[in-house]
Scaffold this motif. Structure first.
Motif, PDB file in Angstrom:
ATOM      1  N   VAL A   1       0.709  -1.158   0.122  1.00 59.68           N
ATOM      2  CA  VAL A   1       0.057   0.118   0.006  1.00 59.68           C
ATOM      3  C   VAL A   1       0.721   1.145  -0.035  1.00 59.68           C
ATOM      4  O   VAL A   1       0.694   2.099  -0.773  1.00 59.68           O
TER       5      VAL A   1
ATOM      6  N   GLN B   1      -2.735   4.915  -3.244  1.00 60.78           N
ATOM      7  CA  GLN B   1      -3.475   4.336  -1.969  1.00 60.78           C
ATOM      8  C   GLN B   1      -3.289   5.266  -0.984  1.00 60.78           C
ATOM      9  O   GLN B   1      -2.100   5.734  -0.631  1.00 60.78           O
TER      10      GLN B   1
ATOM     11  N   LEU C   1      -4.318   4.643   2.724  1.00 60.10           N
ATOM     12  CA  LEU C   1      -4.913   3.853   3.868  1.00 60.10           C
ATOM     13  C   LEU C   1      -4.929   4.713   5.205  1.00 60.10           C
ATOM     14  O   LEU C   1      -3.738   5.182   5.832  1.00 60.10           O
TER      15      LEU C   1
ATOM     16  N   GLN D   1      -9.782   2.706   3.228  1.00 63.50           N
ATOM     17  CA  GLN D   1      -8.830   2.979   2.267  1.00 63.50           C
ATOM     18  C   GLN D   1      -9.394   3.689   0.998  1.00 63.50           C
ATOM     19  O   GLN D   1     -10.482   3.300   0.524  1.00 63.50           O
TER      20      GLN D   1
ATOM     21  N   THR E   1      -8.540   4.615  -2.666  1.00 62.02           N
ATOM     22  CA  THR E   1      -7.702   4.510  -3.886  1.00 62.02           C
ATOM     23  C   THR E   1      -7.987   5.401  -4.947  1.00 62.02           C
ATOM     24  O   THR E   1      -9.267   5.700  -5.444  1.00 62.02           O
TER      25      THR E   1
ATOM     26  N   GLU F   1     -12.757   1.712  -0.032  1.00 62.37           N
ATOM     27  CA  GLU F   1     -12.649   0.128   0.388  1.00 62.37           C
ATOM     28  C   GLU F   1     -12.339   0.092   1.916  1.00 62.37           C
ATOM     29  O   GLU F   1     -11.832   1.009   2.492  1.00 62.37           O
TER      30      GLU F   1
ATOM     31  N   ILE G   1      -5.272  -3.449  -6.464  1.00 62.34           N
ATOM     32  CA  ILE G   1      -5.378  -2.601  -5.333  1.00 62.34           C
ATOM     33  C   ILE G   1      -4.877  -3.490  -4.203  1.00 62.34           C
ATOM     34  O   ILE G   1      -5.348  -4.346  -3.693  1.00 62.34           O
ATOM     35  N   PRO G   2      -3.648  -2.983  -3.728  1.00 62.29           N
ATOM     36  CA  PRO G   2      -3.311  -3.825  -2.431  1.00 62.29           C
ATOM     37  C   PRO G   2      -3.937  -3.260  -1.227  1.00 62.29           C
ATOM     38  O   PRO G   2      -4.715  -2.022  -1.111  1.00 62.29           O
ATOM     39  N   GLY G   3      -4.282  -4.068  -0.243  1.00 64.30           N
ATOM     40  CA  GLY G   3      -4.751  -3.783   1.068  1.00 64.30           C
ATOM     41  C   GLY G   3      -4.658  -4.617   2.045  1.00 64.30           C
ATOM     42  O   GLY G   3      -4.082  -5.670   1.812  1.00 64.30           O
ATOM     43  N   LEU G   4      -5.326  -3.976   3.196  1.00 65.06           N
ATOM     44  CA  LEU G   4      -5.134  -5.040   4.450  1.00 65.06           C
ATOM     45  C   LEU G   4      -6.180  -6.223   4.536  1.00 65.06           C
ATOM     46  O   LEU G   4      -6.081  -7.106   5.215  1.00 65.06           O
TER      47      LEU G   4
ATOM     48  N   ARG H   1      -6.530  -6.931  -4.555  1.00 69.87           N
ATOM     49  CA  ARG H   1      -7.818  -7.468  -5.384  1.00 69.87           C
ATOM     50  C   ARG H   1      -7.667  -6.624  -6.401  1.00 69.87           C
ATOM     51  O   ARG H   1      -6.816  -5.397  -6.897  1.00 69.87           O
TER      52      ARG H   1
END
Lengths: 150, 150
Positions: free
Chosen positions: A46, A52, A54, A68, A70, A86, B72-75, B82
């Protein structure tokens, strides 16, 4: 009660973010708060992507919410940026406090600042309270959200 | 009929991509094919982000389809990547040819290769043919898609 701060997440926030993700009817089945390794790796991915954002919401040194944002550049709509929200989570003790509204309004303001012409998000069909919440904030339920798990 | 190639879009493809975006019941109202300036600027933003994959489908030197895949990277979901599919367009003369299926299958395969655990997209409620198409490909209409214009 102290002031609310909405700031970028850092590595020390990961345990609290994962706890928020897991404290949710859907998230409970798909998170593993006992092993933070995959989450720390994900935070690295991220952080390496400037599109991104977050975020955590913090009050009195406690993390009480996260989302998050994006930014997606693209050609459609005359080359418009759009943003996607998200992973919105509010601490159980803070639900109904207006914090969700503050977080989403932050995301809308930040999207405007970053030249987005559209903000979008999807919400599981089962989250009917969330649907009313987003409609109150001005979102239109104009789309069907499709997902496929790999 | 020559082979189909699915490749990354380059600047010379922009007129054909914009023509595809505009040749659509919804897109006709929001695109300006006579002035490519904003689209060329947008391609620059897309190209500068390694998580954006703006693709064209080409046969016999003609651009017959396009889509954009965003990683999309994410936690959430144990730090899962995703992907999001946006801007799927098929040339009018190619609809019903299976090209849409080939493009979406490319996006799913590429998402798997890039370690995504989920592929998602939204489709305007009015595009009922598209909804059946995505369900046939294995997507589940599990979410409500919300948008707000800025």
């Amino acid at each position: 009660m102290g002031d609310l701060e909405i700031r970028r997440a850092v590595v020390e926030d990961v345990p609290a973010i994962v706890a928020l993700l897991a404290d949710d009817p859907l998230g409970a089945q798909r998170e593993s708060p006992d092993d933070l390794t995959p989450y720390l790796a994900a935070l690295g991915r991220v952080d390496s992507d400037p599109n991104q954002h977050l975020m955590v919401a913090v009050r009195d040194d406690r993390i009480i919410g996260t989302l998050q944002l994006t930014i997606i550049p693209g050609l459609s709509r005359m080359g418009a940026n759009r943003s996607i929200i998200e992973g919105v989570r509010i601490h159980a003790e803070e639900r109904g406090s207006g914090l969700g509204t503050q977080l989403i309004e932050w995301a809308i303001d930040e999207s405007r600042r970053l030249d987005c012409q559209l903000v979008q998000l999807t919400s599981d069909i089962s989250r009917t309270d969330a649907h009313r919440f987003y409609e109150r904030l001005g979102f239109e339920a104009s789309h069907v959200g499709f997902k496929i798990r790999l």
